[in-house]
Design a protein around this motif. Structure first.
Motif, PDB file in Angstrom:
ATOM      1  N   PHE A  45      96.432  58.677  -0.818  1.00  0.00           N
ATOM      2  CA  PHE A  45      95.892  57.313  -0.867  1.00  0.00           C
ATOM      3  C   PHE A  45      94.920  57.067   0.286  1.00  0.00           C
ATOM      4  O   PHE A  45      93.895  56.411   0.105  1.00  0.00           O
ATOM      5  CB  PHE A  45      97.021  56.280  -0.868  1.00  0.00           C
ATOM      6  N   ILE A  46      95.237  57.594   1.444  1.00  0.00           N
ATOM      7  CA  ILE A  46      94.338  57.456   2.598  1.00  0.00           C
ATOM      8  C   ILE A  46      93.038  58.206   2.332  1.00  0.00           C
ATOM      9  O   ILE A  46      91.942  57.686   2.576  1.00  0.00           O
ATOM     10  CB  ILE A  46      95.029  57.960   3.889  1.00  0.00           C
ATOM     11  N   ASN A  47      93.162  59.433   1.809  1.00  0.00           N
ATOM     12  CA  ASN A  47      91.962  60.203   1.469  1.00  0.00           C
ATOM     13  C   ASN A  47      91.122  59.497   0.417  1.00  0.00           C
ATOM     14  O   ASN A  47      89.886  59.459   0.519  1.00  0.00           O
ATOM     15  CB  ASN A  47      92.343  61.603   0.985  1.00  0.00           C
ATOM     16  N   LEU A  48      91.772  58.954  -0.609  1.00  0.00           N
ATOM     17  CA  LEU A  48      91.044  58.206  -1.642  1.00  0.00           C
ATOM     18  C   LEU A  48      90.329  57.004  -1.030  1.00  0.00           C
ATOM     19  O   LEU A  48      89.146  56.760  -1.311  1.00  0.00           O
ATOM     20  CB  LEU A  48      91.994  57.727  -2.744  1.00  0.00           C
ATOM     21  N   PHE A  49      91.058  56.247  -0.200  1.00  0.00           N
ATOM     22  CA  PHE A  49      90.458  55.048   0.377  1.00  0.00           C
ATOM     23  C   PHE A  49      89.218  55.397   1.200  1.00  0.00           C
ATOM     24  O   PHE A  49      88.143  54.816   1.000  1.00  0.00           O
ATOM     25  CB  PHE A  49      91.460  54.274   1.238  1.00  0.00           C
ATOM     26  N   PHE A  50      89.350  56.329   2.122  1.00  0.00           N
ATOM     27  CA  PHE A  50      88.214  56.636   2.998  1.00  0.00           C
ATOM     28  C   PHE A  50      87.070  57.312   2.253  1.00  0.00           C
ATOM     29  O   PHE A  50      85.901  57.056   2.537  1.00  0.00           O
ATOM     30  CB  PHE A  50      88.661  57.441   4.210  1.00  0.00           C
ATOM     31  N   ALA A  51      87.380  58.156   1.287  1.00  0.00           N
ATOM     32  CA  ALA A  51      86.319  58.807   0.510  1.00  0.00           C
ATOM     33  C   ALA A  51      85.521  57.768  -0.280  1.00  0.00           C
ATOM     34  O   ALA A  51      84.275  57.768  -0.251  1.00  0.00           O
ATOM     35  CB  ALA A  51      86.918  59.846  -0.442  1.00  0.00           C
ATOM     36  N   PHE A  52      86.208  56.860  -0.958  1.00  0.00           N
ATOM     37  CA  PHE A  52      85.496  55.892  -1.782  1.00  0.00           C
ATOM     38  C   PHE A  52      84.895  54.758  -0.962  1.00  0.00           C
ATOM     39  O   PHE A  52      83.870  54.197  -1.349  1.00  0.00           O
ATOM     40  CB  PHE A  52      86.386  55.389  -2.918  1.00  0.00           C
ATOM     41  N   PHE A  53      85.494  54.443   0.168  1.00  0.00           N
ATOM     42  CA  PHE A  53      84.873  53.470   1.070  1.00  0.00           C
ATOM     43  C   PHE A  53      83.544  54.032   1.580  1.00  0.00           C
ATOM     44  O   PHE A  53      82.530  53.340   1.604  1.00  0.00           O
ATOM     45  CB  PHE A  53      85.802  53.142   2.242  1.00  0.00           C
ATOM     46  N   ARG A  54      83.542  55.310   1.959  1.00  0.00           N
ATOM     47  CA  ARG A  54      82.317  55.965   2.429  1.00  0.00           C
ATOM     48  C   ARG A  54      81.260  56.014   1.321  1.00  0.00           C
ATOM     49  O   ARG A  54      80.094  55.723   1.561  1.00  0.00           O
ATOM     50  CB  ARG A  54      82.649  57.374   2.932  1.00  0.00           C
ATOM     51  N   ILE A  55      81.668  56.329   0.109  1.00  0.00           N
ATOM     52  CA  ILE A  55      80.726  56.343  -1.012  1.00  0.00           C
ATOM     53  C   ILE A  55      80.147  54.950  -1.223  1.00  0.00           C
ATOM     54  O   ILE A  55      78.937  54.779  -1.377  1.00  0.00           O
ATOM     55  CB  ILE A  55      81.404  56.851  -2.299  1.00  0.00           C
ATOM     56  N   GLY A  56      81.002  53.946  -1.223  1.00  0.00           N
ATOM     57  CA  GLY A  56      80.540  52.572  -1.412  1.00  0.00           C
ATOM     58  C   GLY A  56      79.639  52.081  -0.296  1.00  0.00           C
ATOM     59  O   GLY A  56      78.713  51.308  -0.520  1.00  0.00           O
ATOM     60  N   LEU A  57      79.887  52.550   0.913  1.00  0.00           N
ATOM     61  CA  LEU A  57      79.113  52.114   2.066  1.00  0.00           C
ATOM     62  C   LEU A  57      77.765  52.826   2.175  1.00  0.00           C
ATOM     63  O   LEU A  57      76.759  52.213   2.520  1.00  0.00           O
ATOM     64  CB  LEU A  57      79.919  52.346   3.349  1.00  0.00           C
ATOM     65  N   LEU A  58      77.735  54.110   1.872  1.00  0.00           N
ATOM     66  CA  LEU A  58      76.554  54.922   2.168  1.00  0.00           C
ATOM     67  C   LEU A  58      75.666  55.239   0.974  1.00  0.00           C
ATOM     68  O   LEU A  58      74.649  55.898   1.138  1.00  0.00           O
ATOM     69  CB  LEU A  58      76.990  56.234   2.834  1.00  0.00           C
TER      70      LEU A  58
END
Length: 184
Positions: free
Chosen positions: A3-16
């Motif tokens: 869940f942590i990996n999913l959150f940070f991966a998709f947060f990064r995709i959404g941000l960048l």
């Protein structure tokens, strides 16, 4: 941990990422392969399904990848993480951009972003084409590749000549033609 990996991966995709869902495909593929959530071939199937289903392609892909990695809770985490940066950035930039309406630096900045988004969309097209057409050519299936190019070319010409044609109808007709061309 997933869940942590999913959150940070998709947060990064959404941000960048800029340019919409198709421009995000390279970033998605990098994360999917890095974490082993699915194969490239499975991911390309997700891209196709995400384009056909209602809603933004980026959100659909996040939901599918999250679900594949960690069930329905993974889908919620990935989708929320993908959308969160956009919501935060839009809230922060709304007042600033309205003040910079005719600023030439702002206009030049967004021209650069659109150019990068265009390149990423072309790259996404290349990934999809290589998964469907190039793989067929490598396997010596020239007729399969020719039929795929015929469907793609027909869709392109249909969409450019009759832009009012609903994309969903075009996708469904292409699916029927694909079933006829490639069905057993």
């Amino acid at each position: 941990m997933v869940f942590i990996n999913l959150f940070f991966a998709f947060f990064r995709i959404g941000l960048l990422s800029f340019g919409g869902g198709l421009a995000m495909i390279p970033m998605y593929l990098t994360e999917v392969e890095k974490h082993g959530w699915m194969t490239q071939s499975e991911f390309m199937d997700i891209v196709a399904v995400s384009q056909m289903t209602p809603g933004p392609i980026a959100v659909n892909m996040a939901s599918y990848v999250g679900s594949s990695a960690a069930g329905w809770a993974g889908a919620i985490v990935a989708t929320t993480a993908l959308a969160l940066p956009s919501v935060l950035v839009i809230l922060a930039l709304t007042t600033v951009l309205s003040r910079l309406k005719d600023n030439p630096w702002k206009n030049a900045f967004f021209f650069g972003i659109k150019s990068a988004a265009m390149a990423l969309i072309f790259y996404a097209g290349w990934l999809i084409a290589s998964d469907t057409l190039y793989a067929s050519l490598n396997e010596g299936q020239w007729m399969t590749a020719a039929k795929g190019l015929l469907i793609a070319g027909g869709c392109y010409l249909t969409r450019t000549c009759w832009s009012k044609l609903e994309p969903v109808l075009l996708i469904l007709v292409s699916g029927v033609i694909g079933a006829i061309f490639f069905g057993a």
